[in-house]
Design an enzyme around this catalytic site. Structure first.
Site, PDB file in Angstrom:
ATOM      1  N   SER A   1      -3.882  -3.338  -5.686  1.00 23.82           N
ATOM      2  CA  SER A   1      -5.190  -3.432  -5.019  1.00 23.82           C
ATOM      3  C   SER A   1      -5.188  -2.626  -3.717  1.00 23.82           C
ATOM      4  O   SER A   1      -4.136  -2.159  -3.260  1.00 23.82           O
ATOM      5  CB  SER A   1      -5.498  -4.902  -4.698  1.00 23.82           C
ATOM      6  OG  SER A   1      -4.562  -5.389  -3.743  1.00 23.82           O
ATOM      7  N   SER A   7       0.131  -2.657  11.311  1.00 19.76           N
ATOM      8  CA  SER A   7      -1.307  -2.846  11.531  1.00 19.76           C
ATOM      9  C   SER A   7      -1.575  -2.550  13.009  1.00 19.76           C
ATOM     10  O   SER A   7      -0.642  -2.543  13.813  1.00 19.76           O
ATOM     11  CB  SER A   7      -1.646  -4.308  11.239  1.00 19.76           C
ATOM     12  OG  SER A   7      -2.928  -4.652  11.710  1.00 19.76           O
ATOM     13  N   TYR A  16       0.130 -13.348  11.788  1.00 22.51           N
ATOM     14  CA  TYR A  16       0.004 -11.999  11.195  1.00 22.51           C
ATOM     15  C   TYR A  16       0.445 -10.962  12.224  1.00 22.51           C
ATOM     16  O   TYR A  16       1.271 -10.089  11.936  1.00 22.51           O
ATOM     17  CB  TYR A  16      -1.450 -11.762  10.769  1.00 22.51           C
ATOM     18  CG  TYR A  16      -1.722 -10.402  10.157  1.00 22.51           C
ATOM     19  CD1 TYR A  16      -1.239 -10.077   8.903  1.00 22.51           C
ATOM     20  CD2 TYR A  16      -2.475  -9.441  10.843  1.00 22.51           C
ATOM     21  CE1 TYR A  16      -1.503  -8.827   8.334  1.00 22.51           C
ATOM     22  CE2 TYR A  16      -2.748  -8.193  10.289  1.00 22.51           C
ATOM     23  CZ  TYR A  16      -2.256  -7.892   9.019  1.00 22.51           C
ATOM     24  OH  TYR A  16      -2.514  -6.664   8.476  1.00 22.51           O
ATOM     25  N   LYS A  38       3.745  -8.459  12.090  1.00 21.35           N
ATOM     26  CA  LYS A  38       3.616  -7.001  12.143  1.00 21.35           C
ATOM     27  C   LYS A  38       4.343  -6.443  13.377  1.00 21.35           C
ATOM     28  O   LYS A  38       4.970  -5.385  13.302  1.00 21.35           O
ATOM     29  CB  LYS A  38       2.133  -6.596  12.148  1.00 21.35           C
ATOM     30  CG  LYS A  38       1.369  -6.987  10.863  1.00 21.35           C
ATOM     31  CD  LYS A  38       1.880  -6.240   9.634  1.00 21.35           C
ATOM     32  CE  LYS A  38       0.973  -6.404   8.417  1.00 21.35           C
ATOM     33  NZ  LYS A  38       1.473  -5.734   7.221  1.00 21.35           N
ATOM     34  N   THR A  81     -10.947  -3.153   2.393  1.00 21.43           N
ATOM     35  CA  THR A  81     -10.241  -3.745   1.243  1.00 21.43           C
ATOM     36  C   THR A  81     -10.581  -5.235   1.230  1.00 21.43           C
ATOM     37  O   THR A  81     -11.317  -5.732   2.088  1.00 21.43           O
ATOM     38  CB  THR A  81      -8.709  -3.609   1.385  1.00 21.43           C
ATOM     39  OG1 THR A  81      -8.277  -4.485   2.439  1.00 21.43           O
ATOM     40  CG2 THR A  81      -8.271  -2.192   1.680  1.00 21.43           C
TER      41      THR A  81
HETATM   42  N1  LIG Z   1      -7.210  -3.443   5.163  1.00 19.01           N
HETATM   43  C1  LIG Z   1      -6.950  -3.368   6.444  1.00 19.01           C
HETATM   44  O1  LIG Z   1      -7.877  -3.277   7.271  1.00 19.01           O
HETATM   45  C2  LIG Z   1      -5.536  -3.383   6.935  1.00 19.01           C
HETATM   46  C3  LIG Z   1      -5.333  -3.178   8.300  1.00 19.01           C
HETATM   47  C4  LIG Z   1      -4.036  -3.188   8.788  1.00 19.01           C
HETATM   48  C5  LIG Z   1      -2.970  -3.365   7.932  1.00 19.01           C
HETATM   49  N2  LIG Z   1      -3.197  -3.568   6.601  1.00 19.01           N
HETATM   50  C6  LIG Z   1      -2.031  -3.781   5.753  1.00 19.01           C
HETATM   51  O2  LIG Z   1      -2.126  -2.989   4.586  1.00 19.01           O
HETATM   52  C7  LIG Z   1      -1.400  -3.624   3.530  1.00 19.01           C
HETATM   53  C8  LIG Z   1      -2.241  -3.633   2.264  1.00 19.01           C
HETATM   54  O3  LIG Z   1      -3.358  -4.481   2.448  1.00 19.01           O
HETATM   55  P1  LIG Z   1      -4.799  -4.209   1.795  1.00 19.01           P
HETATM   56  O4  LIG Z   1      -5.737  -4.037   2.902  1.00 19.01           O
HETATM   57  O5  LIG Z   1      -4.713  -3.196   0.747  1.00 19.01           O
HETATM   58  O6  LIG Z   1      -5.150  -5.658   1.192  1.00 19.01           O
HETATM   59  P2  LIG Z   1      -4.939  -6.293  -0.255  1.00 19.01           P
HETATM   60  O7  LIG Z   1      -5.809  -5.596  -1.248  1.00 19.01           O
HETATM   61  O8  LIG Z   1      -5.096  -7.762  -0.091  1.00 19.01           O
HETATM   62  O9  LIG Z   1      -3.449  -5.907  -0.606  1.00 19.01           O
HETATM   63  C9  LIG Z   1      -2.326  -6.700  -0.331  1.00 19.01           C
HETATM   64  C10 LIG Z   1      -1.348  -6.496  -1.471  1.00 19.01           C
HETATM   65  O10 LIG Z   1      -0.143  -7.199  -1.166  1.00 19.01           O
HETATM   66  C11 LIG Z   1       0.341  -7.797  -2.360  1.00 19.01           C
HETATM   67  N3  LIG Z   1       1.126  -8.982  -2.036  1.00 19.01           N
HETATM   68  C12 LIG Z   1       0.764 -10.045  -1.279  1.00 19.01           C
HETATM   69  N4  LIG Z   1       1.741 -10.953  -1.247  1.00 19.01           N
HETATM   70  C13 LIG Z   1       2.766 -10.450  -1.986  1.00 19.01           C
HETATM   71  C14 LIG Z   1       4.046 -10.914  -2.336  1.00 19.01           C
HETATM   72  N5  LIG Z   1       4.504 -12.115  -1.917  1.00 19.01           N
HETATM   73  N6  LIG Z   1       4.842 -10.141  -3.113  1.00 19.01           N
HETATM   74  C15 LIG Z   1       4.399  -8.930  -3.560  1.00 19.01           C
HETATM   75  N7  LIG Z   1       3.187  -8.433  -3.257  1.00 19.01           N
HETATM   76  C16 LIG Z   1       2.382  -9.192  -2.487  1.00 19.01           C
HETATM   77  C17 LIG Z   1      -0.931  -8.181  -3.149  1.00 19.01           C
HETATM   78  O11 LIG Z   1      -0.681  -8.201  -4.540  1.00 19.01           O
HETATM   79  P3  LIG Z   1      -0.423  -9.552  -5.369  1.00 19.01           P
HETATM   80  O12 LIG Z   1      -1.418 -10.557  -4.886  1.00 19.01           O
HETATM   81  O13 LIG Z   1      -0.578  -9.136  -6.792  1.00 19.01           O
HETATM   82  O14 LIG Z   1       0.987  -9.941  -5.063  1.00 19.01           O
HETATM   83  C18 LIG Z   1      -1.867  -7.036  -2.803  1.00 19.01           C
HETATM   84  O15 LIG Z   1      -1.818  -6.015  -3.775  1.00 19.01           O
HETATM   85  C19 LIG Z   1      -0.998  -4.997   4.055  1.00 19.01           C
HETATM   86  O16 LIG Z   1       0.344  -4.977   4.488  1.00 19.01           O
HETATM   87  C20 LIG Z   1      -1.912  -5.209   5.242  1.00 19.01           C
HETATM   88  O17 LIG Z   1      -1.357  -6.075   6.213  1.00 19.01           O
HETATM   89  C21 LIG Z   1      -4.448  -3.585   6.088  1.00 19.01           C
END
Ligand SMILES: NC(=O)c1ccc[n+]([C@@H]2O[C@H](COP(=O)([O-])OP(=O)(O)OC[C@H]3O[C@@H](n4cnc5c(N)ncnc54)[C@H](OP(=O)(O)O)[C@@H]3O)[C@@H](O)[C@H]2O)c1
Length: 257
Positions: free
Chosen positions: A12, A134, A147, A151, A182
């Site tokens: 995702s 992040s 969180y 990070k 996302t």
């Molecule tokens: N979107 C933003 O604004 C933003 C900003 C700063 C940082 N980030 C970082 O970017 C990264 C990706 O996030 P995203 O925004 O793409 O959100 P997301 O779609 O919720 O993606 C998070 C992913 O992590 C996986 N995950 C969660 N727990 C897990 C576990 N225990 N083992 C293996 N996989 C796990 C989930 O897959 P499953 O549920 O299938 O395990 C999911 O595919 C994260 O580290 C997040 O902190 C995002």
């Protein structure tokens, strides 16, 4: 053989966009995450991939997954520790167990996989290791205490690792996204461990996953050590560093959703 690129959280959001962005040049993409069905959907649109479901909090599963990758491919060129979970709850509302779980996924999950993959990269003296931090890895923000802590912890660990590897050809990069559109806020945990299940307005107005992925690919290509991605919210990283009073002035006034 092309590059072997291992992405966690690949089913995702940013992880899926990274898999699509690397879908070229004979690359093979190893797709990891807990939900196998989502990983299979991503695999179906890639030229060459390998679905390897895992929970990053399970050390034994990580060890076995790395053995599997070693025997199948014999190398990992790029490891992107992207799996993560956010938080939407006050400190006073967050159970200690939930706080610990956020640390387990975001910090220990990332570093344990990196540590297990490192010998493979050391064998070939090549590779890139990416840690997904992040903007909340650079400053604290309400409702995201654990969180932000998880990070922030990544920065200490990966900076130390990068310096330990300074005389090698193994590159370490920390990525600090601001707001990317996302489902991260929907998947965020509230104080009792249930999911928040709401799209935050800030998240909704974030930049696209495609833009985020292409900035990460550029960072890896140029062997950057730390990159910031997003809109004007990224300025807060610079305010915090160069004008902490301005950071506090603004942060106190931003609606914490
Ligand atoms: N979107 C933003 O604004 C933003 C900003 C700063 C940082 N980030 C970082 O970017 C990264 C990706 O996030 P995203 O925004 O793409 O959100 P997301 O779609 O919720 O993606 C998070 C992913 O992590 C996986 N995950 C969660 N727990 C897990 C576990 N225990 N083992 C293996 N996989 C796990 C989930 O897959 P499953 O549920 O299938 O395990 C999911 O595919 C994260 O580290 C997040 O902190 C995002």
């Amino acid at each position: 053989m092309g590059n072997i690129i291992w992405i966690t959280g690949a089913g995702s959001g940013i992880g899926k966009a990274l898999a699509l962005a690397y879908n070229k040049d004979n690359n093979t993409i190893i797709l990891s995450g807990r939900k196998e069905s989502q990983l299979n959907e991503v695999a179906a649109i890639l030229k060459s991939s390998y679905v390897l479901p895992l929970d990053v909090t399970d050390e034994l599963i990580i060890q076995n997954a790395v053995k599997q990758v070693d025997s199948k491919f014999g190398k990992v060129d790029i490891l992107i520790n992207n799996a993560g979970v956010s938080q939407r709850a006050l400190v006073s509302e967050t159970n200690n167990e939930v706080g610990r779980q956020l640390m387990e996924v975001n910090f220990f999950g990332s570093i344990h996989l990196t540590k297990a993959v490192l010998p493979l990269m050391q064998k070939s003296n090549a590779g890139s290791i990416v840690a997904m931090s992040s903007a909340a890895g650079k400053f604290g923000f309400p409702l995201r205490s654990y969180y932000a802590a998880s990070k922030h912890a990544l920065h200490g660990w990966y900076e130390a690792l990068g310096l330990e590897l300074k005389d090698t050809n193994i590159h370490v990069m920390i990525v600090c996204p601001g707001r990317i559109k996302t489902n991260i806020s929907k998947n965020a945990l509230i104080g009792n461990g249930e999911v928040h299940a709401e799209m935050d307005p800030g998240q909704e107005s974030g930049i696209s996953v495609e833009k985020c992925a292409s900035a990460i690919l550029r960072g890896i290509r140029n062997k950057k050590h730390e990159i910031y991605i997003g809109g004007s919210e990224v300025l807060m990283i610079y305010f915090k560093r160069y004008a902490p009073w301005l950071f506090r002035f603004i942060a106190k006034r931003v609606s914490a959703k």
